[in-house]
Write an enzyme that holds these catalytic residues in place. Structure first.
Site, PDB file in Angstrom:
ATOM      1  CG  HIS A 171      -2.094  57.383  11.882  1.00 42.05           C
ATOM      2  ND1 HIS A 171      -2.044  57.283  13.322  1.00 42.05           N
ATOM      3  CD2 HIS A 171      -2.439  58.780  11.571  1.00 42.05           C
ATOM      4  CE1 HIS A 171      -2.088  58.565  13.749  1.00 42.05           C
ATOM      5  NE2 HIS A 171      -2.412  59.473  12.808  1.00 42.05           N
ATOM      6  CD  GLU A 203      -2.772  54.716  15.123  1.00 42.28           C
ATOM      7  OE1 GLU A 203      -1.897  55.198  14.648  1.00 42.28           O
ATOM      8  OE2 GLU A 203      -3.840  55.277  15.020  1.00 42.28           O
ATOM      9  NE  ARG A 242      -3.773  62.095  18.230  1.00 46.25           N
ATOM     10  CZ  ARG A 242      -3.218  62.583  17.259  1.00 46.25           C
ATOM     11  NH1 ARG A 242      -3.918  62.232  16.009  1.00 46.25           N
ATOM     12  NH2 ARG A 242      -2.339  63.599  17.216  1.00 46.25           N
ATOM     13  CB  ALA A 250      -0.529  63.927   8.970  1.00 50.67           C
ATOM     14  CB  THR A 260     -12.327  65.717  19.968  1.00 55.71           C
ATOM     15  OG1 THR A 260     -12.484  64.285  19.997  1.00 55.71           O
ATOM     16  CG2 THR A 260     -13.869  66.079  19.395  1.00 55.71           C
TER      17      THR A 260
END
Length: 332
Positions: free
Chosen positions: A286, A265, A236, A289, A207
């Site tokens: 992280h 972060e 997130r 992507a 979400t």
């Protein structure tokens, strides 16, 4: 729609495909990476548009400094947490992202982390590097027959469901927008959150971080789950309460957790550091992507939307990533 975009400032590193495509369509591009906030405020007034990833923060001060010149801010990635969207709208600045660009990469990382929680490959691999042969220490569990709860049934959530169903998992999910019929079409049984908590062996969140999803996984929700439930967050930081998960790991209520995103972060708090170092946690920096394909995809998608906004191309005509569509009216 005709937005006059002649000069673009790239504030964070993006794939060269973005620059090439913009230049090919007559748009000037300059790289000025990791500018301090005050320097960014000075520079931004010289550009019609800016492209950022996660590092650069487009604050109200930056947007005010660019008033009269800055027209578009593009985020090469999903989410716009680092852009002050209300301030952008106030200044008639269009904000857009590339919501589908990293979906497959984030989905695949989620699936890998679910597997790493079931089979302790990370500590087992480390033990081998240290010269040990500890077969008996690293017994895992099968995914087959287990129940995976997906909270958020957008692009990434649905793709995760499709893949994990192939492992023989039962897929249940929750999303306030997705209908039961839409979920069923991809093999997911839509349930309410209260129905999900006691059923899930694994929970993964997909979400945005908004007030309604902050601490969605909390001490309260974890207390309603099966003992030993495992939690994954590749969405997130802040959707999963890190302190609550740490306490649940220590009590045994949570049997394992995987984090790719954090409330801060890089993580600096004592709680985050303790969580990352817990033996039942798989932590990555992280990387959702961070694939070659995703980096090219988001770079190209942000450039395509910039070109489409100029109204000069017959090839690029849509801008599906626009967040504040009310800002578009200023340019019509």
């Amino acid at each position: 729609m005709k937005v006059d975009i002649k000069n673009v400032l790239i504030c964070d590193a993006v794939d060269g495909a973005c620059v090439d495509l913009l230049k090919k369509n007559g748009i000037n591009v300059e790289y000025k990476l990791k500018l301090p906030a005050d320097k960014l405020c000075e520079e931004i007034k010289n550009y019609d548009a800016a492209i950022v990833r996660s590092d650069t923060k487009i604050t109200a001060a930056v947007l005010d400094a660019g008033k009269g010149s800055l027209k578009v801010v593009g985020r090469a990635g999903a989410g716009v947490d680092n852009i002050d969207v209300p301030a952008a709208t106030k200044n008639n600045v269009i904000v857009l992202n590339t919501p589908g660009g990293n979906s497959i990469s984030a989905c695949e990382l989620t699936c890998v982390l679910i597997g790493a929680l079931a089979r302790p490959v990370c500590p087992a691999a480390q033990s081998m590097k240290e010269g040990r042969w500890d077969r008996k220490l690293y017994t895992g569990t099968e995914l087959y027959g287990k129940t995976l709860a997906i909270l958020g049934l957008g692009r990434i959530g649905r793709e995760v469901g499709i893949r994990m169903k192939a492992f023989g998992m039962k897929i249940i999910g929750y999303d306030p927008i997705t209908t039961a019929e839409e979920a069923k079409a991809v093999g997911i049984e839509k349930l309410s959150l209260e129905e999900i908590w006691p059923l899930a062996d694994y929970i993964t969140v997909h979400t945005p971080l908004i007030p309604a999803t902050k601490d969605l996984i909390s001490s309260q929700s974890l207390s309603k789950c099966k003992a030993g439930v495992k939690v994954v967050n590749v969405a997130r930081g802040g959707i999963v309460d890190e302190k609550a998960v740490l306490e649940a790991l220590e009590s045994g209520q949570c049997g394992g957790a995987a984090f790719d995103v954090y409330q801060e972060e890089p993580p600096k708090s004592d709680i985050a550091k303790k969580l990352i170092n817990h033996p039942k946690v798989v932590a990555t920096p992280h990387l959702g992507a961070s694939t070659t394909e995703a980096q090219v995809r988001v770079a190209v998608e942000v450039a395509e939307q910039f070109i489409a906004l100029t109204g000069k191309s017959k090839t690029y005509t849509t801008y599906p990533g626009v967040i504040n569509r009310e800002a578009l009216t200023f340019y019509q």
